[in-house]
Design a protein around this motif. Structure first.
Motif, PDB file in Angstrom:
ATOM      1  N   VAL A  15       0.729  -0.973   0.045  1.00 18.56           N
ATOM      2  CA  VAL A  15      -0.231   0.052   0.136  1.00 18.56           C
ATOM      3  C   VAL A  15       0.907   1.145  -0.098  1.00 18.56           C
ATOM      4  CG1 VAL A  15      -1.762   1.077   1.580  1.00 18.56           C
ATOM      5  CG2 VAL A  15      -2.071  -1.031   0.986  1.00 18.56           C
ATOM      6  N   ILE A  16       1.889   1.182   0.547  1.00 19.14           N
ATOM      7  CA  ILE A  16       2.935   2.296   0.698  1.00 19.14           C
ATOM      8  C   ILE A  16       3.943   2.438  -0.366  1.00 19.14           C
ATOM      9  CG2 ILE A  16       2.571   2.933   3.197  1.00 19.14           C
ATOM     10  CD1 ILE A  16       5.298   1.612   3.876  1.00 19.14           C
ATOM     11  N   ARG A  17       3.691   1.510  -1.121  1.00 19.99           N
ATOM     12  CA  ARG A  17       4.411   1.506  -2.262  1.00 19.99           C
ATOM     13  C   ARG A  17       6.315   1.173  -1.800  1.00 19.99           C
ATOM     14  NH1 ARG A  17       1.655   6.017  -4.021  1.00 19.99           N
ATOM     15  NH2 ARG A  17       0.168   5.617  -5.851  1.00 19.99           N
ATOM     16  N   ALA A  18       6.444   0.220  -1.032  1.00 23.09           N
ATOM     17  CA  ALA A  18       7.775   0.013  -0.367  1.00 23.09           C
ATOM     18  C   ALA A  18       8.351  -1.256  -0.896  1.00 23.09           C
ATOM     19  CB  ALA A  18       7.632  -0.333   1.247  1.00 23.09           C
ATOM     20  N   LEU A  19       7.526  -1.920  -1.901  1.00 22.88           N
ATOM     21  CA  LEU A  19       8.021  -3.304  -2.595  1.00 22.88           C
ATOM     22  C   LEU A  19       8.823  -2.842  -3.757  1.00 22.88           C
ATOM     23  CD1 LEU A  19       4.786  -5.353  -2.626  1.00 22.88           C
ATOM     24  CD2 LEU A  19       6.726  -5.298  -0.954  1.00 22.88           C
ATOM     25  N   GLU A  36      -9.415 -11.968   0.199  1.00 23.17           N
ATOM     26  CA  GLU A  36      -9.032 -11.580   1.538  1.00 23.17           C
ATOM     27  C   GLU A  36      -7.859 -10.290   1.351  1.00 23.17           C
ATOM     28  OE1 GLU A  36      -6.864 -13.333   5.173  1.00 23.17           O
ATOM     29  OE2 GLU A  36      -7.393 -14.583   3.821  1.00 23.17           O
ATOM     30  N   CYS A  37      -6.849 -10.613   0.454  1.00 20.39           N
ATOM     31  CA  CYS A  37      -5.764  -9.541   0.584  1.00 20.39           C
ATOM     32  C   CYS A  37      -6.377  -8.367  -0.239  1.00 20.39           C
ATOM     33  CB  CYS A  37      -4.703  -9.987  -0.414  1.00 20.39           C
ATOM     34  SG  CYS A  37      -3.561 -11.158   0.432  1.00 20.39           S
ATOM     35  N   ARG A  38      -7.361  -8.527  -1.157  1.00 22.53           N
ATOM     36  CA  ARG A  38      -7.978  -7.357  -1.797  1.00 22.53           C
ATOM     37  C   ARG A  38      -8.739  -6.358  -0.895  1.00 22.53           C
ATOM     38  NH1 ARG A  38      -9.385 -10.850  -6.070  1.00 22.53           N
ATOM     39  NH2 ARG A  38     -11.638 -10.726  -5.271  1.00 22.53           N
ATOM     40  N   GLU A  39      -9.550  -7.089  -0.027  1.00 22.04           N
ATOM     41  CA  GLU A  39     -10.302  -6.176   0.800  1.00 22.04           C
ATOM     42  C   GLU A  39      -9.316  -5.769   1.919  1.00 22.04           C
ATOM     43  OE1 GLU A  39     -12.851  -9.015   2.955  1.00 22.04           O
ATOM     44  OE2 GLU A  39     -14.187  -9.207   0.997  1.00 22.04           O
ATOM     45  N   ALA A  40      -8.270  -6.218   2.533  1.00 26.11           N
ATOM     46  CA  ALA A  40      -7.213  -5.846   3.407  1.00 26.11           C
ATOM     47  C   ALA A  40      -6.558  -4.658   2.864  1.00 26.11           C
ATOM     48  CB  ALA A  40      -6.365  -6.889   3.685  1.00 26.11           C
ATOM     49  N   THR A  41      -6.046  -4.793   1.516  1.00 29.15           N
ATOM     50  CA  THR A  41      -5.413  -3.547   0.944  1.00 29.15           C
ATOM     51  C   THR A  41      -6.264  -2.354   0.674  1.00 29.15           C
ATOM     52  OG1 THR A  41      -5.504  -4.530  -1.048  1.00 29.15           O
ATOM     53  CG2 THR A  41      -3.710  -5.016   0.064  1.00 29.15           C
ATOM     54  N   THR A  42      -7.444  -2.674   0.487  1.00 27.22           N
ATOM     55  CA  THR A  42      -8.573  -1.793   0.238  1.00 27.22           C
ATOM     56  C   THR A  42      -8.702  -0.722   1.425  1.00 27.22           C
ATOM     57  OG1 THR A  42      -9.587  -2.884  -1.516  1.00 27.22           O
ATOM     58  CG2 THR A  42     -10.966  -0.904  -0.600  1.00 27.22           C
TER      59      THR A  42
END
Length: 245
Positions: A15-19, A36-42
């Motif tokens: 989310v913070i573009r650290a990858l 699950e990951c889509r909901e969490a990142t949203t």
């Protein structure tokens, strides 16, 4: 750690573009198949939406995000783990290069010094030899030489013990092109060719000569001006000086 656990741990970094670019691409592909990951990142994006404050994002240089995260977590990257040994190796190579250069320079200067010392030793021996003939000279002869407007001469100092001479020629101009000033021994069997004598006004030429090889009885010396190409065994040109002992 399963592959999905890695995606769970990297949600906030995504989310913070650290990858890194390849990690971010893999996360995007994972989101297409993981609700699950889509909901969490949203949810994370909604919570952090106020951070940019309307400013357009600027893409960081490659590796910058990872280095910031690693620094914050106290982790050392593979590049940093290799940096110290590489720096040490570079310093060692630089030191070895400096040592080689110093040894090469010292060796070269020592060789030059040895050559110069040998040259000076040879010159000193020559001067000492000349002076020894001067000290023991039992016979001295002098002849005046006139060449046009020039007045010079030739002096012979003969050492009767070593049978060697110091011959001094002075005050004469340099020969014209195609000519040479030639020294001759006068013997009981005729003239024997000696050395060519370099001449120059204002500078005396000093020669140390041994008697010519062979069973000659040397009676005197002569100086002539010869053609430089002449190989005649006897004088052919103008006589400048003639001295008898």
């Amino acid at each position: 750690m399963t592959s999905h656990e890695w995606f769970i741990e990297q949600r906030q970094a995504f989310v913070i573009r650290a990858l890194e670019r390849d990690e971010e691409q893999a996360f995007h592909e994972h989101l297409s198949g993981c609700a699950e990951c889509r909901e969490a990142t949203t949810a994370l994006e909604h919570d952090l939406a106020w951070l940019p404050l309307g400013a357009s994002p600027i893409a960081p240089r490659p590796g910058f995000n990872r280095s910031v995260v690693d620094a914050a977590l106290g982790r050392r990257s593979a590049e940093r783990r290799w940096f110290a040994p590489l720096a040490l190796a570079a310093s060692l190579l630089l030191a070895l290069g400096s040592l080689w250069w110093a040894r090469h320079t010292v060796s070269r200067e020592a060789e030059r010094f040895a050559i110069r010392q040998a040259e000076l030793g040879s010159a000193l021996a020559s001067v000492q030899d000349t002076l020894s003939i001067l000290r023991r000279a039992g016979t001295v002869r002098h002849a005046n030489i006139t060449m046009g407007e020039y007045q010079g001469g030739m002096v012979i100092l003969a050492d009767n013990q070593s049978h060697r001479w110091n011959v001094v020629v002075y005050g004469l101009p340099a020969p014209h092109d195609g000519q040479v000033c030639q020294f001759w021994f006068i013997t009981d069997r005729g003239m024997v060719k000696g050395l060519a004598v370099p001449t120059s006004v204002g500078a005396a030429t000093v020669l140390t000569l041994a008697m010519p090889p062979g069973n000659y009885q040397v009676k005197g010396a002569a100086l002539t001006m010869e053609a430089s190409a002449s190989a005649a065994p006897a004088p052919q040109g103008k006589e400048l000086a003639h001295l008898m002992l």
